[in-house]
Write an enzyme that holds these catalytic residues in place. Sequence first.
Site, PDB file in Angstrom:
ATOM      1  N   LYS A   1       0.839  -1.196   0.000  1.00 35.02           N
ATOM      2  CA  LYS A   1       0.000   0.000   0.000  1.00 35.02           C
ATOM      3  C   LYS A   1       0.876   1.249   0.000  1.00 35.02           C
ATOM      4  O   LYS A   1       2.084   1.192   0.243  1.00 35.02           O
ATOM      5  CB  LYS A   1      -0.921  -0.003   1.216  1.00 35.02           C
ATOM      6  CG  LYS A   1      -0.182   0.051   2.546  1.00 35.02           C
ATOM      7  CD  LYS A   1      -1.147   0.039   3.721  1.00 35.02           C
ATOM      8  CE  LYS A   1      -0.375   0.096   5.043  1.00 35.02           C
ATOM      9  NZ  LYS A   1      -1.278   0.183   6.204  1.00 35.02           N
TER      10      LYS A   1
ATOM     11  N   TYR B   1      15.838  29.779   8.252  1.00 38.06           N
ATOM     12  CA  TYR B   1      14.823  30.644   8.851  1.00 38.06           C
ATOM     13  C   TYR B   1      14.936  30.680  10.376  1.00 38.06           C
ATOM     14  O   TYR B   1      15.083  29.660  11.031  1.00 38.06           O
ATOM     15  CB  TYR B   1      13.430  30.155   8.472  1.00 38.06           C
ATOM     16  CG  TYR B   1      13.091  30.309   7.011  1.00 38.06           C
ATOM     17  CD1 TYR B   1      13.117  31.548   6.389  1.00 38.06           C
ATOM     18  CD2 TYR B   1      12.739  29.196   6.257  1.00 38.06           C
ATOM     19  CE1 TYR B   1      12.797  31.685   5.051  1.00 38.06           C
ATOM     20  CE2 TYR B   1      12.408  29.311   4.908  1.00 38.06           C
ATOM     21  CZ  TYR B   1      12.448  30.563   4.310  1.00 38.06           C
ATOM     22  OH  TYR B   1      12.126  30.684   2.993  1.00 38.06           O
TER      23      TYR B   1
END
Length: 399
Positions: free
Chosen positions: A36, A268
Amino acid sequence: MSRFPARAVVDLGAVRANARTLGDLAPTAQLMAVVKADAYGHGLLPVARAAVEGGATWLGVAQVSEALALRAGGVTARVLTWLYAPGAPLAEAVAADVDLSVAAPWALREVADAARTTGRTARIHVKVDTGLGRNGLTPADLPAVVDEALRLEAEGVVRLVGIWSHLAFADEPGHPSLHAQGDVLRAAAADAEARGARFEVRHIAASASTLTDPELHLDLVRPGIALYGLTPVPQLGGPERFGLVPAMTVDAELANVKLLPAGHGMSYGHHYVTPRDTVVGVVPLGYADGVPRHASGQDGAPGAPLGVGGRRLAIAGRVCMDQVMVDLGPGATEQAGDRVVLFGTGADGGPTAQDWADSAGTISYEIVTRLGARVPRVYVDGGREVPASGAERVAEGVA
């Protein structure tokens, strides 16, 4: 390599070998390879083929669309799909000879309608909620659904193939709930058989129980993360303890290398400040590519590990959307275009997906599965690059 400055190298030989190892660990049970979520980010069709070559006789997927993609790709092994809502394309699944889980009374009605539409008998696995509290029929609701399924079976509309469940504490071997849930499933199967059901397979074991608890192997085991060479129980040891080999290595080319003076902030918020004059590098992968923002290095703590030139370094500062930074150290000789390993087998002491999971406060499943679609998958087998058998990766909206 691709023009994209990073790649995920998937070793199909490792997948094949892991499937064999898992089969050897559960010799009395059939093996379902769970593929999956685009084979946990490794590539649905190439991995499915490798797993079958390694001895898997079943494939497991969550979504109906994934099962249909396997069939469209020419995969003929038995396929079970188990998660869908009302209105799902069940007729297409029945027509493609895909086994369907039935986890609610409405699901049995829709499967029966799909079978009548196609004129084919639908193969079903009854899902029992033995204690996870997620999907599945409660033991109280099970008898009525089994009785209806048997009535439909007598008409040739459905065939009761399996009865199954999921474990709530699968990653905690020895937890008392594991065998308690197994007992609930056995009792549910026995009650259904007393009513006339004849199941081919009973199954409850995923990766952890496949590796650690033969009593739960029953007729079929469903390893997922272990197929990709990662351990579901890192507290008991790494992949090597179970004879598994990690199948994915993610690396990238340095996009920029430059000198920064001492006291200069990086990324940042300047959560990392250079402690001395140093060489820094830009790695062109970020959270848009699946790098967890929680893998950032900040407030004096290092971020997720990076392998650079045989050295083990770490992300410096915040993870950005498309890039992360690394402090290469004074006198570093790396240049733009040199390779950085995010995670791999760890055989050479380099970082692993488990290392990344530990750094980000998550599990290795998430690290590999969340890898973004724009990162190209490159397939190798026996150390040589191979085509993905003509199969392209499944689009993000499908798998």
